[in-house]
Design an enzyme around this catalytic site. Sequence first.
Site, mmCIF file in Angstrom:
data_model
loop_
_atom_site.group_PDB
_atom_site.id
_atom_site.type_symbol
_atom_site.label_atom_id
_atom_site.label_comp_id
_atom_site.label_asym_id
_atom_site.label_seq_id
_atom_site.Cartn_x
_atom_site.Cartn_y
_atom_site.Cartn_z
ATOM 1 N N LYS A 171 21.329 44.350 -24.570
ATOM 2 C CA LYS A 171 20.141 45.178 -24.328
ATOM 3 C C LYS A 171 20.098 46.402 -25.246
ATOM 4 O O LYS A 171 19.076 46.675 -25.893
ATOM 5 C CB LYS A 171 20.129 45.615 -22.864
ATOM 6 C CG LYS A 171 19.150 46.726 -22.530
ATOM 7 C CD LYS A 171 19.253 47.114 -21.079
ATOM 8 C CE LYS A 171 20.553 47.823 -20.767
ATOM 9 N NZ LYS A 171 20.615 49.191 -21.313
ATOM 10 N N THR A 172 21.206 47.134 -25.293
ATOM 11 C CA THR A 172 21.233 48.359 -26.094
ATOM 12 C C THR A 172 21.030 48.042 -27.573
ATOM 13 O O THR A 172 20.350 48.772 -28.296
ATOM 14 C CB THR A 172 22.566 49.100 -25.886
ATOM 15 O OG1 THR A 172 22.744 49.354 -24.495
ATOM 16 C CG2 THR A 172 22.589 50.407 -26.651
ATOM 17 N N ARG A 203 30.344 42.265 -14.049
ATOM 18 C CA ARG A 203 31.171 43.265 -14.761
ATOM 19 C C ARG A 203 32.396 42.592 -15.375
ATOM 20 O O ARG A 203 33.047 43.168 -16.249
ATOM 21 C CB ARG A 203 31.671 44.354 -13.799
ATOM 22 C CG ARG A 203 30.641 45.238 -13.114
ATOM 23 C CD ARG A 203 29.590 45.782 -14.036
ATOM 24 N NE ARG A 203 28.443 44.884 -14.084
ATOM 25 C CZ ARG A 203 27.502 44.913 -15.028
ATOM 26 N NH1 ARG A 203 27.602 45.772 -16.017
ATOM 27 N NH2 ARG A 203 26.481 44.078 -14.999
ATOM 28 N N GLN A 232 19.295 43.747 -11.607
ATOM 29 C CA GLN A 232 20.253 44.847 -11.527
ATOM 30 C C GLN A 232 19.608 46.128 -10.989
ATOM 31 O O GLN A 232 20.104 47.221 -11.238
ATOM 32 C CB GLN A 232 20.882 45.120 -12.898
ATOM 33 C CG GLN A 232 21.729 43.963 -13.410
ATOM 34 C CD GLN A 232 22.512 44.334 -14.657
ATOM 35 O OE1 GLN A 232 23.471 45.094 -14.612
ATOM 36 N NE2 GLN A 232 22.102 43.785 -15.789
ATOM 37 N N ASP A 281 14.256 52.398 -21.585
ATOM 38 C CA ASP A 281 15.476 51.690 -21.190
ATOM 39 C C ASP A 281 15.603 51.702 -19.669
ATOM 40 O O ASP A 281 15.099 52.608 -18.996
ATOM 41 C CB ASP A 281 16.690 52.388 -21.828
ATOM 42 C CG ASP A 281 17.961 51.565 -21.696
ATOM 43 O OD1 ASP A 281 17.880 50.377 -21.344
ATOM 44 O OD2 ASP A 281 19.041 52.127 -21.949
ATOM 45 N N GLU A 282 16.281 50.706 -19.116
ATOM 46 C CA GLU A 282 16.561 50.625 -17.668
ATOM 47 C C GLU A 282 15.280 50.784 -16.836
ATOM 48 O O GLU A 282 15.231 51.538 -15.870
ATOM 49 C CB GLU A 282 17.591 51.687 -17.254
ATOM 50 C CG GLU A 282 18.911 51.626 -18.004
ATOM 51 C CD GLU A 282 19.800 50.473 -17.557
ATOM 52 O OE1 GLU A 282 19.335 49.627 -16.776
ATOM 53 O OE2 GLU A 282 20.964 50.433 -17.999
#
Length: 739
Positions: free
Chosen positions: A43-44, A605, A259, A228-229
């Site tokens: 994503k980043t 994770r 998420q 973002d997010e």
Amino acid sequence: MPVTSPMQPHPNDILDSLNPEQKLAVETTVGPVLVLAGAGTGKTRVLTTRLGHILASGDVFPSQLLAVTFTNKAANEMRERVAKIVGRAIEGLWLGTFHSLALRMVRRHGDRIGIRPDFTILDTDDQQRLLKQILQAQGIDDKKNPPRLVSSIINRWKDRGLTPAKVTRGEVGSNGMILGVYKEYQQRLLVLNAVDFGDLLLHCLTLFSEFPDILESYQQQFKYIMVDEYQDTNIAQYLWLRMLAMNNRNICCVGDDDQSIYAWRGAEIGNILRFEQDFPGATVIRLEQNYRSTPHILGAASELIQNNTGRLGKKLWTESDSGEKVLVRGTWDSDEEARFIGEEIEARQRQGDSLSNMAILVRAGFQTREFEDRLLVLGIPYRVLGGLRFYERQEIRDAMAYLRLVIQPDDGLAFERIVNVPRRGIGQATLQHIHVEARNQGTSLSRTAFELCESELIRGSVRTTLRAFFTNIDCWRRLLSSTDHAEVAQIILDESGYTEMWRQDKSADAPGRLENLKELISAIKEFDSLQGFLEHVSLVMDNTKQSHEQMITIMTLHAAKGLEFDAVFLPGWEEGLFPHPRSMDESGLEGLEEERRLAYVGITRAKQAAIITYSLNRRSYQGWQHVVPSRFVKELPNDHIMHIQANGAEAAIPQHNTMPVKPTRLFPNATVKPKLAVFEAVYSVELKHSLKAGDRVFHQKFGYGEIQTVEGNQLEIKFETSDNLKTIMADFVEKINKS
């Protein structure tokens, strides 16, 4: 003309290392775009590459790009990555958090709504002090309506984009009085030329609504908007973004509906779910290729999250080797669970795995205690990330101070910590007086306070309060000679008013503090005496002062979002703990689905190994309780997990002998003879049952049995299904009338 620079790389060079979906997300710059980026899908990388791609194209100035993140750290990392992509530092770029970007706008235009550019921003303490002044001025009891509660309600309204005039009758509910405080609070902020954090976005919305020229200027300025997010945005943030993007609609939101785990702090998952409705014709791009985890980990997580109905849908996959299956391990009780995880950590460490690449992710903060204790026994260094170690938490330190003072009445540090917690009207002037006398006499604070009360050198209500305080300390100390020490500890917390203080506290962390206090009582039950427990904690606290380069991480699932580890341990997957009942009680199906998203976050994770554990019996402050595996365990696919169920062999629930403590007079060498006749009184505990030896009872787990002995609320029972006697709390059995 295009903005060019000889240092810029050709735009195509930036895209070489991207997969097809990532590349599509970077190159689709016209119109609204929603990038559904699953865990570990880069994503980043997509965000920063997209930003760099647009800048490198030379079509816009940096000041014409708006990029929004949730943390300053994320903003700084994005700025550094973009600079590397385009080959130079970027000046003039509007890149930052929602609050930092809104702050720039309010500084520039706040005078239009009566706010001078040199306004100050109140922190949480300043906000609550101001609210306390307003509550007192309006004659509102700030004990029944503490400033912390009032501020949380006002902040929630601000997160929803509601000025006092926009708070509807439905929004107010039973908080009509607080709406009046909200109105006065906003007026006082204007007089002070101040704002709080919630005001930054709220004032922007007011400026955009009431002054169309301001909104139009920003709509024309920002040719591209990136967020973002997006799944974590609240309503005020959503409205701010939508108003800015209404003109050219070149908005790209990156997020993962699977998420979204922060509804409790205002996040609205509906923002991402209705993106296509808000921006008709939007392009939706799914990033599903995972670069972090093994196929078994992704398969287990994907199958689990498909049980949610409120999602847009995607399925993670990877080209990496299959790796280990997700291990689901049942244990007989929570003690065995902690031992098993400790042994697994040791085994992986022996194989050469780094402790820093392992994590224990818990659903509730109180769970850390058993693992902290176990790791200390094994000599495995650890850190608690995103929170304090169990015995360092405020409520635990307070409770321990009460226990220390009961065991050792001369413990002046413990006395000073809790003599006015909860509040008893003993202020700084009284404590200063006691300090002076203690130094003059060379005695402890608590002994000095006791003697001052008996000598009538402290008078009035303070004297009455202190005498009652010492009476309680003495009664609790005497109670240890006849009552189980863990039960006495619970009595101390209840009768002191400490438990009730947190029950009345309406802050978001109060329920967690109450859970921690219950866990403290559970920990005390593992020791033969209160003194033994206190000595254990002293050793624990001493050991935690050592520093190590490699440490295993313990943290909550909420705090783990965005992180990754080679091996992840996920304990406590049981009904009544995970999903957490409070989430479902407050939000129903939505709460359950957020808990499932939290489970999805936990599993994803893990890069190489995910180990899920549950217990059949968990120790609580009420004693041992039989529990069942979480519904999430049942939803995991058999193809991707290895399920080792708990050993079915019966094991006697641990029993602890109470070492009698001979009662002695409080401060036996006090220079003033005590006048409190209550020191000689006999203390009794009211029983919650009428059960007696010989009664036949039924227990849901162990079936029928007969009571052998009764000690307070603890029963020793011989069950028909076992040869061992079991100690059970009276609340968990039902009396059967003999026919």
